[in-house]
Write a protein that holds these residues in place. Sequence first.
Motif, PDB file in Angstrom:
ATOM      1  N   ILE A 274     -31.374   2.533 -69.388  1.00 29.29           N
ATOM      2  CA  ILE A 274     -32.920   1.167 -69.318  1.00 29.29           C
ATOM      3  C   ILE A 274     -33.005   1.743 -71.263  1.00 29.29           C
ATOM      4  CG2 ILE A 274     -34.219   0.048 -69.177  1.00 29.29           C
ATOM      5  CD1 ILE A 274     -32.162  -0.529 -67.259  1.00 29.29           C
ATOM      6  N   LEU A 275     -33.287   1.237 -71.767  1.00 32.78           N
ATOM      7  CA  LEU A 275     -34.432   1.467 -73.317  1.00 32.78           C
ATOM      8  C   LEU A 275     -35.067   0.508 -73.429  1.00 32.78           C
ATOM      9  CD1 LEU A 275     -33.989   2.521 -75.726  1.00 32.78           C
ATOM     10  CD2 LEU A 275     -33.434   0.668 -77.107  1.00 32.78           C
ATOM     11  N   LYS A 276     -36.430   0.213 -73.829  1.00 32.30           N
ATOM     12  CA  LYS A 276     -37.898  -0.297 -73.548  1.00 32.30           C
ATOM     13  C   LYS A 276     -38.086  -0.868 -74.802  1.00 32.30           C
ATOM     14  CE  LYS A 276     -42.438   0.710 -72.235  1.00 32.30           C
ATOM     15  NZ  LYS A 276     -43.059   1.731 -71.627  1.00 32.30           N
ATOM     16  N   VAL A 277     -38.311  -2.319 -75.595  1.00 32.25           N
ATOM     17  CA  VAL A 277     -38.891  -2.148 -76.971  1.00 32.25           C
ATOM     18  C   VAL A 277     -40.163  -2.824 -76.088  1.00 32.25           C
ATOM     19  CG1 VAL A 277     -39.030  -3.002 -78.291  1.00 32.25           C
ATOM     20  CG2 VAL A 277     -36.270  -2.972 -77.124  1.00 32.25           C
ATOM     21  N   ALA A 278     -41.325  -2.332 -76.767  1.00 31.22           N
ATOM     22  CA  ALA A 278     -42.830  -3.370 -76.297  1.00 31.22           C
ATOM     23  C   ALA A 278     -43.271  -3.440 -78.090  1.00 31.22           C
ATOM     24  CB  ALA A 278     -43.216  -2.022 -75.279  1.00 31.22           C
ATOM     25  N   ARG A 279     -44.963  -3.239 -77.193  1.00 33.06           N
ATOM     26  CA  ARG A 279     -45.163  -4.334 -78.869  1.00 33.06           C
ATOM     27  C   ARG A 279     -46.941  -3.882 -78.257  1.00 33.06           C
ATOM     28  NH1 ARG A 279     -46.164  -9.518 -81.101  1.00 33.06           N
ATOM     29  NH2 ARG A 279     -47.018  -9.886 -78.999  1.00 33.06           N
ATOM     30  N   HIS A 280     -47.686  -2.740 -79.030  1.00 32.22           N
ATOM     31  CA  HIS A 280     -48.516  -2.597 -79.156  1.00 32.22           C
ATOM     32  C   HIS A 280     -49.857  -3.143 -79.223  1.00 32.22           C
ATOM     33  CE1 HIS A 280     -52.740   0.371 -78.401  1.00 32.22           C
ATOM     34  NE2 HIS A 280     -52.483   0.992 -79.395  1.00 32.22           N
ATOM     35  N   ALA A 281     -50.572  -4.515 -79.308  1.00 35.05           N
ATOM     36  CA  ALA A 281     -51.001  -5.733 -79.891  1.00 35.05           C
ATOM     37  C   ALA A 281     -52.399  -5.424 -79.145  1.00 35.05           C
ATOM     38  CB  ALA A 281     -49.487  -7.132 -80.068  1.00 35.05           C
ATOM     39  N   TYR A 282     -52.957  -7.175 -80.683  1.00 34.62           N
ATOM     40  CA  TYR A 282     -54.151  -7.896 -79.745  1.00 34.62           C
ATOM     41  C   TYR A 282     -53.875  -8.416 -78.405  1.00 34.62           C
ATOM     42  CZ  TYR A 282     -55.856  -7.139 -84.661  1.00 34.62           C
ATOM     43  OH  TYR A 282     -56.452  -6.407 -85.888  1.00 34.62           O
TER      44      TYR A 282
END
Length: 449
Positions: A274-282
Amino acid sequence: MDSPLSSILIIGSGVFGLSTAHALSQRPSFSSTTITVLDRSPFPSPDGSSIDTSRIIRADYSDPAYASLAAAAQEEWRKQGPNDLGGEGRYTESGLVLVADRGAPGEHYVRESQANVCSLMATAGDRDAVCELPTRASIEEALGTGGGSGDWGYINRRSGWADAEGGMVWLRRKVELSGRVGFRHVEVETLIKEGKKVVGVKLADGEKVRADLVILATGAWTGKLVDLRGRAQATGQVLAYLPITEEEQERFRDMPVLLNMSTGLFIIPPRNRILKVARHAYGYANPVSIQNPDDGEEMVEVSLPRTSWEVKDQWIPREGEEACRQALREMIPSLADRKFTQARICWYTDTPHGDFLITYHPALEGLFVATGGSGHGYKFLPVIGERIVDAVEGRCPVEFEGKWAWPRERVESVVTEDGSRGGVPGMELMDEFGRLRGDECVVQIERYY
Ligand SMILES: Cc1cc2nc3c(=O)[nH]c(=O)nc-3n(C[C@H](O)[C@H](O)[C@H](O)COP(=O)(O)OP(=O)(O)OC[C@H]3O[C@@H](n4cnc5c(N)ncnc54)[C@H](O)[C@@H]3O)c2cc1C
């Protein structure tokens, strides 16, 4: 604290609560204190921020105080025996490629962070661990996936990632084995106050539990139990997961973590295909109207989590999915069109400067708050509990005294400006969901893939 406390209630068993329970259980000054942890979820919590496939473990901070605390935590993560925190695959030192887009927000953070880790590595006698990546080509070469992100940055070979749930399960077991902490699966509805003193909590079923000290470690839900408006709030962040083949797992297993501080988008090496893509955002605020937890009378608007555990089949807003898709295309082009089979919103407890909130409540005696993880608290799992208990004993580490204190002033709206956030400030979750509805949603998503 003048005399030993006879009882302490910790509300929440995430990183902040569980590590506090562990530190209390080890400290002789609390050897006669009854320590109880209450959590609304079974453990491991299905929607707590501390539970996931992976979390980045880095000392790569623009702020030297967090950089050195993270370096202390890394010492523990690097212990790899079967009974150690980092053992049995709980920690992998894959390296971290930290990048930015030249001239864009985030670049400053990466440059300061590079200076901090270079200085930490020089002290550790490991100067070669950090290497500048001055071009897009060098970033792609360091990543080794055929793609990249940003056009300037560096690789720190002494950072990596953790199996987040694995780390929490390890610590929970350790705390249970101490025999010093009681755990209960119950939801706290309100604090019980006598005048200006908190004397315990009322549970959702009406039961009252009294204690000398209540420690709120309720993460993104804390604003429900104490008024944090203008000081901390829950923001939703997007995560998307895709399945990969055994062959791809092998191919990408040793890739470094890649985090672009200009966009906030990141990718962590895959685990269990399993690969995870994410965003550290507002992130997204989710304003709801509740009774002011401090006075119980006026109605106030507070951003609180809306999790996929509570709202079945909740996906992520289209703009967040598109951002993750774009990141995947760029970072691992061979997976560009692979379908996301799972997506969820995970909740940060954000503060204006990304500082934790670890302090006594200024107006309510008997209440201590340990929260404000601001999307970077996980890595501190092995060390934060000790610092929290130091602060409970009136000895907050000097370098964090101002940072972790209760902010005197409220800000108009909490937007974390620590230089590390991507995305657009001011988005609201339901507005973003509302941008795509019903049939339109199905058609759009089909076309998308
Ligand atoms: C998507 C995402 C990615 C992240 N990535 C990283 C990373 O790469 N590296 C890193 O270091 N950090 C990362 N973080 C941040 C880190 O995970 C958090 O800072 C940390 O886990 C917060 O821990 P916590 O104990 O405050 O909250 P939680 O883990 O959410 O714990 C709070 C607990 O309180 C309980 N609770 C709430 N209300 C009540 C109530 N009324 N009664 C009883 N129990 C209650 C909840 O059930 C929950 O178990 C990330 C966070 C998210 C969401």
